[in-house]
Design an enzyme around this catalytic site. Structure first.
Site, PDB file in Angstrom:
ATOM      1  N   ASP A 183      70.857  34.149  45.200  1.00  0.00           N
ATOM      2  CA  ASP A 183      69.569  33.746  45.793  1.00  0.00           C
ATOM      3  C   ASP A 183      68.878  34.953  46.428  1.00  0.00           C
ATOM      4  OD1 ASP A 183      71.844  33.624  47.412  1.00  0.00           O
ATOM      5  OD2 ASP A 183      70.923  32.284  48.860  1.00  0.00           O
ATOM      6  N   TYR A 194      77.889  27.656  30.695  1.00  0.00           N
ATOM      7  CA  TYR A 194      77.275  27.329  29.398  1.00  0.00           C
ATOM      8  C   TYR A 194      78.307  26.930  28.354  1.00  0.00           C
ATOM      9  CZ  TYR A 194      72.869  29.406  31.007  1.00  0.00           C
ATOM     10  OH  TYR A 194      71.722  29.695  31.693  1.00  0.00           O
ATOM     11  N   LYS A 246      77.778  34.133  43.619  1.00  0.00           N
ATOM     12  CA  LYS A 246      77.513  33.138  44.660  1.00  0.00           C
ATOM     13  C   LYS A 246      78.857  32.828  45.308  1.00  0.00           C
ATOM     14  CE  LYS A 246      74.641  30.237  46.686  1.00  0.00           C
ATOM     15  NZ  LYS A 246      73.580  30.709  47.597  1.00  0.00           N
ATOM     16  N   ASP A 302      65.221  37.317  32.884  1.00  0.00           N
ATOM     17  CA  ASP A 302      63.834  36.935  32.575  1.00  0.00           C
ATOM     18  C   ASP A 302      62.912  37.269  33.736  1.00  0.00           C
ATOM     19  OD1 ASP A 302      64.300  36.067  30.048  1.00  0.00           O
ATOM     20  OD2 ASP A 302      63.480  34.055  30.331  1.00  0.00           O
ATOM     21  N   ASP A 354      70.934  34.903  32.946  1.00  0.00           N
ATOM     22  CA  ASP A 354      69.875  34.285  32.136  1.00  0.00           C
ATOM     23  C   ASP A 354      68.576  34.264  32.945  1.00  0.00           C
ATOM     24  OD1 ASP A 354      68.548  32.909  30.208  1.00  0.00           O
ATOM     25  OD2 ASP A 354      69.691  31.037  30.411  1.00  0.00           O
TER      26      ASP A 354
END
Ligand code: ATP
Length: 347
Positions: A218, A136, A186, A246, A242
């Site tokens: 994943d 980001y 990852k 959620d 992020d």
């Protein structure tokens, strides 16, 4: 103990008022609450969503209790004057780098989840997300390749000190819970993740009591809906956090119950409900203040070290729900003040 109270826009003031009543009811010696303007309301009064006076109050406090910002009437303003800049500005100015989001299913609310009830009932976890780094905030752009095709690119990176400090925050959080930490990355594909994993393993040596595991993102997304009860604390980077935070929130069921903390180094932190300013119900006395009340409990726990008082507030909220007193977001009919009264009575 000085707490800055920034209620903000929309339902922010209504829900914050109830959380403040709860804090005051604890009658903590030396507790001082100082209000400041943020968001659209601050823009209208002072010409900026994060005025210098507000920042000053934030700096002089031990923690911030934050309501919500967001106001449609500011949509025409330049980006740096929009209400949302208040929270981004506070993160930057105060060095808030760790976002903590607990997710648990309260007894009696199992039917609200989109998961099977017996699966949802096992959820009691905390996601610790790094907030200041990752893809980001890396260099980025859209360039034209030699063959004329446009290409978007974003650079992902983490420096070891950035990983180390979020890892410490996560291990410390795990020490206050059931001492299990799962680091999500990852590392099978990304070098950034490989360094992340190496550093988390180094930091783990300082917390021998905490059981550390690693999971690819994943798989973590899958396990969060398949067997969420296996997780206690999850630590991950900005991008993965992020998405996973959620996802975990919604496994629980309602937005009106979810609290969050954004911590700086040391004990300083900003505490806020995860919901926004909800302009559709603002000013009507309909908003559920529980997420803000639970944010105040997190504030006591993480910034003031008052674990017993935090647990007391959480128990009062759980009892209120178990007694069937629910806001509209939970399919009930209790209003903002009524819920505040009910939590206070049980406190
Ligand atoms: P933002 O972009 O600031 O997150 P948003 O509009 O996407 O804003 P919210 O403001 O959180 O998200 O509102 C989403 C929906 O949830 C709205 O319909 C709102 O009325 C409802 N809602 C949000 N918070 C509460 C609450 N505390 N009590 C009851 N309903 C709520």
């Amino acid at each position: 103990m000085r707490i800055a109270v920034f209620a903000g826009d929309g339902i922010g003031p209504e829900v914050t008022e109830q959380a403040v009543r709860v804090l005051q009811a604890l009658e903590l010696p030396g507790l001082e609450l100082v209000e400041g303007d943020v968001g659209g309301v601050a823009y209208r009064k002072h010409g900026h969503p994060l005025p210098a006076e507000t920042l000053e109050i934030a700096r002089s406090a031990d923690a911030i209790l934050f309501g919500a910002v967001g106001d449609f009437s500011c949509d025409h303003l330049e980006r740096h004057l929009r209400p949302e800049q208040a929270i981004l500005g506070l993160r930057k100015e105060l060095g808030l780098f760790a976002n903590l989001r607990p997710a648990r299913v309260f007894p009696g609310l199992e039917d609200l989840t989109t998961l099977r009830e017996e699966v949802a009932a096992t959820i009691d976890l905390l996601i610790v997300r790094e907030l200041n780094g990752d893809v980001y905030f890396g260099e980025k752009g859209i360039r034209t390749l030699e063959d004329g095709r446009r290409q978007g690119w974003d650079m992902m990176s983490y420096a070891e000190d950035e990983v180390r400090r979020i890892a410490h925050a996560a291990f410390q959080a795990a020490m206050t819970r059931s001492k299990k930490l799962c680091s999500v990355d990852k590392a099978n594909v990304l070098e950034t993740s490989q360094l992340w994993r190496d550093v988390v393993i180094e930091v783990a040596k300082e917390y021998p009591e905490v059981e550390l595991s690693h999971m690819y993102v994943d798989n973590a997304a899958m396990q969060l809906v398949k067997n969420p009860g296996q997780f206690d604390v999850i630590v991950t980077g900005n991008l993965f956090g992020d998405i996973l935070s959620d996802q975990a929130s919604m496994c629980v069921g309602s937005i009106g119950l979810l609290a969050s903390a954004s911590l700086a180094e040391g004990s300083y932190g900003l505490y806020e409900p995860i919901h926004g300013s909800a302009p559709d119900i603002a000013g009507k006395g309909l908003a559920n203040p529980m997420a803000t009340i639970l944010s105040a409990a997190m504030l006591l726990r993480h910034s003031l070290g008052l674990e017993a008082e935090a647990v007391r507030i959480e128990a009062a909220v759980a009892k209120t729900l178990a007694d069937g007193i629910k806001g509209g977001d939970l399919g009930g009919s209790a209003g903002t003040r009524e819920i505040g009264d009910a939590v206070l009575a049980r406190l």
